[in-house]
Design a protein around this motif. Sequence first.
Motif, short mmCIF file in Angstrom:
data_model
loop_
_atom_site.label_atom_id
_atom_site.label_comp_id
_atom_site.label_asym_id
_atom_site.label_seq_id
_atom_site.Cartn_x
_atom_site.Cartn_y
_atom_site.Cartn_z
N LEU A 1 1.11 -0.50 0.11
CA LEU A 1 0.25 0.14 0.38
C LEU A 1 1.43 1.53 -0.43
O LEU A 1 0.69 1.75 -0.69
CB LEU A 1 -0.68 -0.15 0.64
N THR A 2 1.85 1.24 0.81
CA THR A 2 2.99 2.53 0.83
C THR A 2 3.47 2.39 -0.46
O THR A 2 3.29 4.38 -0.80
CB THR A 2 3.47 2.08 2.28
N SER A 3 3.79 1.74 -1.11
CA SER A 3 4.35 1.63 -2.22
C SER A 3 3.73 2.56 -3.73
O SER A 3 4.04 2.85 -4.84
CB SER A 3 5.16 0.17 -3.07
N ARG A 4 2.46 2.52 -3.82
CA ARG A 4 1.18 2.91 -4.25
C ARG A 4 0.57 4.37 -3.80
O ARG A 4 -0.53 4.47 -4.21
CB ARG A 4 0.37 1.45 -4.16
N GLY A 5 1.21 4.75 -2.13
CA GLY A 5 1.21 6.03 -1.98
C GLY A 5 0.13 6.38 -1.40
O GLY A 5 -0.42 6.79 -0.41
N VAL A 6 -0.63 5.26 -0.57
CA VAL A 6 -1.65 4.91 0.78
C VAL A 6 -0.76 5.48 1.57
O VAL A 6 0.52 4.30 2.42
CB VAL A 6 -1.99 4.35 0.73
N GLU A 7 -1.21 6.39 2.92
CA GLU A 7 -1.22 6.44 3.92
C GLU A 7 -1.15 5.39 5.18
O GLU A 7 -2.79 5.18 5.19
CB GLU A 7 -1.23 7.91 4.35
N CYS A 8 -0.56 4.96 5.72
CA CYS A 8 -0.93 3.61 6.42
C CYS A 8 -0.32 3.91 8.11
O CYS A 8 0.49 4.69 7.98
CB CYS A 8 -0.43 2.68 6.17
N SER A 9 -1.41 3.32 8.90
CA SER A 9 -0.24 3.80 10.39
C SER A 9 1.11 2.74 10.24
O SER A 9 0.86 1.94 9.61
CB SER A 9 -1.43 3.10 11.27
N ASP A 10 1.26 2.85 11.76
CA ASP A 10 2.67 2.30 11.93
C ASP A 10 1.58 0.48 12.27
O ASP A 10 0.24 0.56 12.51
CB ASP A 10 3.32 2.34 13.62
N ILE A 11 2.52 -0.60 11.97
CA ILE A 11 2.12 -2.04 12.25
C ILE A 11 1.87 -2.01 14.28
O ILE A 11 2.48 -1.49 14.99
CB ILE A 11 2.74 -2.39 11.71
#
Length: 146
Positions: A86-96
């Motif tokens: 997801l982050t490689s596609r530009g989606v901002e994610c929370s930490d695991i």
Amino acid sequence: MDWTLEVVIVPVSDIDRSIAFYRDQVGFDLDHHTVNEHMDVAQLTPRGSGCSIVIGNLPAQQEMAPGSLKGTQLVVADAAAARDELTSRGVECSDIMVFNDMDGGTFFGFSDPDGNSWAVQQIKARAERPLIPAEARQRFGAEQQL
């Protein structure tokens, strides 16, 4: 009698922007996008899922405010790999976050452009035992093309 959950309505403000986000960034398959004088509706399905999301402008789809859907949960076999994708596609994610070491205790989250939020749970067992076996997914995909 079986009761299956097969569609979740996601309230959005811009259908085309939301299709691009869920298809191109999150990786859902676009099942259809129907536009005519009565509607603009799209259905997208996470790969391997028996449940789809629907976005659009039909009255039932406009009963919730855009961004008001919170905590809808996706399940993956590997949270780190899913988050990296997801982050490689530009989606901002929370930490695991690891709430406990048992399978199912690891999560991260993300939101769509309207603020609808998603929780992603890691269940490692899905790698060996998916809810929908690969053969069934292939068969369904072939039927959809007929």
